[in-house]
Design a protein around this motif. Sequence first.
Motif, mmCIF file in Angstrom:
data_model
loop_
_atom_site.group_PDB
_atom_site.id
_atom_site.type_symbol
_atom_site.label_atom_id
_atom_site.label_comp_id
_atom_site.label_asym_id
_atom_site.label_seq_id
_atom_site.Cartn_x
_atom_site.Cartn_y
_atom_site.Cartn_z
ATOM 1 N N ASP A 1 13.338 -2.258 -2.525
ATOM 2 C CA ASP A 1 11.803 -1.962 -1.858
ATOM 3 C C ASP A 1 11.752 -0.884 -1.008
ATOM 4 O OD1 ASP A 1 10.590 -3.790 -3.851
ATOM 5 O OD2 ASP A 1 10.399 -5.338 -2.194
ATOM 6 N N LYS A 2 12.628 -1.005 -0.022
ATOM 7 C CA LYS A 2 12.749 0.048 0.934
ATOM 8 C C LYS A 2 13.126 1.213 0.837
ATOM 9 C CE LYS A 2 15.714 0.935 5.305
ATOM 10 N NZ LYS A 2 16.689 0.654 6.219
ATOM 11 N N VAL A 3 13.738 1.864 -0.364
ATOM 12 C CA VAL A 3 13.887 2.924 -0.728
ATOM 13 C C VAL A 3 12.800 3.368 -1.540
ATOM 14 C CG1 VAL A 3 15.032 4.666 -2.612
ATOM 15 C CG2 VAL A 3 16.463 2.681 -1.271
ATOM 16 N N ARG A 4 12.100 2.537 -2.402
ATOM 17 C CA ARG A 4 10.717 2.758 -3.116
ATOM 18 C C ARG A 4 9.420 3.282 -2.033
ATOM 19 N NH1 ARG A 4 8.288 2.866 -7.889
ATOM 20 N NH2 ARG A 4 10.136 2.049 -9.044
ATOM 21 N N THR A 5 9.521 2.166 -1.075
ATOM 22 C CA THR A 5 8.399 2.446 -0.164
ATOM 23 C C THR A 5 8.513 3.831 0.735
ATOM 24 O OG1 THR A 5 8.196 0.139 0.451
ATOM 25 C CG2 THR A 5 7.254 1.587 1.981
ATOM 26 N N MET A 6 9.942 4.206 1.188
ATOM 27 C CA MET A 6 9.957 5.395 1.620
ATOM 28 C C MET A 6 9.746 6.659 0.896
ATOM 29 S SD MET A 6 13.623 4.547 3.785
ATOM 30 C CE MET A 6 14.075 6.339 3.962
ATOM 31 N N ALA A 7 10.167 6.550 -0.368
ATOM 32 C CA ALA A 7 9.973 7.452 -1.162
ATOM 33 C C ALA A 7 8.316 7.846 -1.638
ATOM 34 C CB ALA A 7 10.487 7.263 -2.593
ATOM 35 N N ILE A 8 7.564 6.648 -1.759
ATOM 36 C CA ILE A 8 5.994 6.718 -1.596
ATOM 37 C C ILE A 8 5.366 7.345 -0.627
ATOM 38 C CG2 ILE A 8 3.839 5.410 -2.142
ATOM 39 C CD1 ILE A 8 5.660 3.635 -4.231
ATOM 40 N N GLU B 1 6.843 9.374 1.382
ATOM 41 C CA GLU B 1 7.188 10.991 1.510
ATOM 42 C C GLU B 1 6.393 11.347 0.460
ATOM 43 O OE1 GLU B 1 8.490 14.451 2.496
ATOM 44 O OE2 GLU B 1 8.676 12.533 3.971
ATOM 45 N N ALA B 2 5.891 11.028 -0.711
ATOM 46 C CA ALA B 2 5.156 11.669 -1.736
ATOM 47 C C ALA B 2 3.742 11.790 -1.039
ATOM 48 C CB ALA B 2 5.261 10.787 -2.774
ATOM 49 N N ARG B 3 3.123 10.806 -0.682
ATOM 50 C CA ARG B 3 1.850 10.818 0.032
ATOM 51 C C ARG B 3 1.835 11.919 1.318
ATOM 52 N NH1 ARG B 3 -0.841 8.184 4.285
ATOM 53 N NH2 ARG B 3 -3.012 7.671 3.550
ATOM 54 N N ARG B 4 2.865 12.020 1.936
ATOM 55 C CA ARG B 4 2.953 12.882 3.014
ATOM 56 C C ARG B 4 2.847 14.300 2.348
ATOM 57 N NH1 ARG B 4 5.604 16.372 5.715
ATOM 58 N NH2 ARG B 4 7.399 16.305 4.207
ATOM 59 N N ILE B 5 3.737 14.614 1.690
ATOM 60 C CA ILE B 5 3.913 16.165 1.377
ATOM 61 C C ILE B 5 2.474 16.548 0.231
ATOM 62 C CG2 ILE B 5 5.035 15.837 -1.002
ATOM 63 C CD1 ILE B 5 6.441 18.537 -0.030
ATOM 64 N N VAL B 6 2.110 15.686 -0.476
ATOM 65 C CA VAL B 6 0.729 15.893 -1.043
ATOM 66 C C VAL B 6 -0.418 16.202 -0.184
ATOM 67 C CG1 VAL B 6 -0.821 14.933 -2.667
ATOM 68 C CG2 VAL B 6 1.470 14.683 -3.255
ATOM 69 N N LEU B 7 -0.630 15.216 0.859
ATOM 70 C CA LEU B 7 -1.796 15.518 1.654
ATOM 71 C C LEU B 7 -1.646 16.601 2.584
ATOM 72 C CD1 LEU B 7 -2.279 11.818 3.055
ATOM 73 C CD2 LEU B 7 -3.463 13.086 1.413
ATOM 74 N N LYS B 8 -0.180 17.262 2.805
ATOM 75 C CA LYS B 8 0.013 18.274 3.630
ATOM 76 C C LYS B 8 -0.409 19.695 2.834
ATOM 77 C CE LYS B 8 3.198 21.347 5.572
ATOM 78 N NZ LYS B 8 4.499 21.969 6.264
ATOM 79 N N VAL B 9 0.013 19.571 1.741
ATOM 80 C CA VAL B 9 -0.441 20.637 0.706
ATOM 81 C C VAL B 9 -1.693 20.615 0.329
ATOM 82 C CG1 VAL B 9 -0.177 21.715 -1.572
ATOM 83 C CG2 VAL B 9 1.837 20.769 -0.179
ATOM 84 N N THR C 1 0.946 -1.139 0.002
ATOM 85 C CA THR C 1 -0.023 0.232 -0.250
ATOM 86 C C THR C 1 1.033 1.141 0.032
ATOM 87 O OG1 THR C 1 -0.205 -0.054 2.553
ATOM 88 C CG2 THR C 1 -1.615 -1.049 1.424
ATOM 89 N N SER C 2 0.218 2.544 -0.391
ATOM 90 C CA SER C 2 1.180 3.592 -0.388
ATOM 91 C C SER C 2 1.867 4.112 1.257
ATOM 92 C CB SER C 2 0.318 4.692 -0.662
ATOM 93 O OG SER C 2 -1.046 4.924 0.376
ATOM 94 N N ASP C 3 1.323 3.203 2.196
ATOM 95 C CA ASP C 3 1.767 3.635 3.291
ATOM 96 C C ASP C 3 2.843 2.700 3.856
ATOM 97 O OD1 ASP C 3 0.151 1.654 3.974
ATOM 98 O OD2 ASP C 3 -1.000 2.921 5.520
ATOM 99 N N GLY C 4 3.230 1.841 3.045
ATOM 100 C CA GLY C 4 4.333 1.052 3.108
ATOM 101 C C GLY C 4 3.947 -0.477 3.717
#
Length: 365
Positions: free
Chosen positions: A68-75, A77-85, A21-24
């Motif tokens: 996988d670890k890097v991709r999950t962390m990146a996704i 972070e993408a989710r976090r900043i989009v939801l914040k904005v 899922t997008s939250d890892g």
Amino acid sequence: MKCVPVTRLEEGMVVGKTVYTSDGRPLLRRGMVLEKRHIERLLKIGIPVIYIEEKMIEDIKAEDLILDKVRTMAIQEARRIVLKVRREGRFYNRKISEIDISEDLERVKSIVNSLLQEVFRTKQAVYSFIDIRSLDDFLYGHMVNTTVLGMMTGLTLGYKTDKLFCLGLGLFMHDIGKAFLDDAILSVQKLLEEEKNPLIRRHPVTGYELLKNAQGVSLLSAHVVYQHHERLDGKGYPRGLSGSQIHELAKVAAVVNVYDILVSGSPFQSRVKPNEAVEALMAMSGTFFDKEIVEAFLKNVAVYPIGTTVRLSTGEIAVVSQVKRGLPMRPVVKIIKSSEGKELDLPVELDLSTEPSITIEEVIE
């Protein structure tokens, strides 16, 4: 393993690659035996394909170039900043000039740097991976995929580290302006019809203003956001720039943006097969996209990704097992069915680069 559309999954099939899922969190773990409820869940959340294990081709591994670890962390972070904005702009009604993402961008920069290190680590490899994500997670996965594909293309074009980083940061944030749009607006858009909607046309401008106001962001990165929908022939948006008026980094962004939407699908665009996406890019080369950049991009992606089932010109059915850099149309395959449709007892490996008379006729899904 091989890639199978969710619509063709059956109970008892074995998951070949973990679906997140997008939250890892793992949605389906590798090795899990599919049940009816699993398939129904995949259909409900809009995941188009997954990898399935098969005994005959168990040695075929479709591994992402990015850990996988890097991709999950990146996704994440993408989710976090989009939801914040989105929260700041849509729920608190703050103007763009009132939203400061300077501190958030420090975290984004760290993620982009991690992705860049992965690109350097695998720089001789070919992107031969079909991304698995739900429609709800489309935007976050898209931000990560375009960042990776763009920096791979930039590396092929000879960009140095600083320039690659600016490109990567711009790509990671290229659709941040969409955080201000209602989901209902996004859901009805088609990839090449966005210019008909003035609200959609606004998202590169919104994203540019957001980044321009932040501290420590290169104008190069901001212009990737601003110009990623401009087209070589002047028919893009928001300003209708053409040719040399468009920054080179934005020309790279334009190519990878369209490719990822085509192959991964989105809430507003049905996915197409990777070979069809490649054909589409080639058709748009010279009009929408810069030819040199398209050529550099295509050196890094597989026309037929590992795990793809294909029909050969001999009539035999095979699964792609290896992709060679520089030979996008001639992968190594493992034949699993005869031309009469009979399943073989053991797969037969065939290197199409040494068999010029045999070609791939079609991709089977």
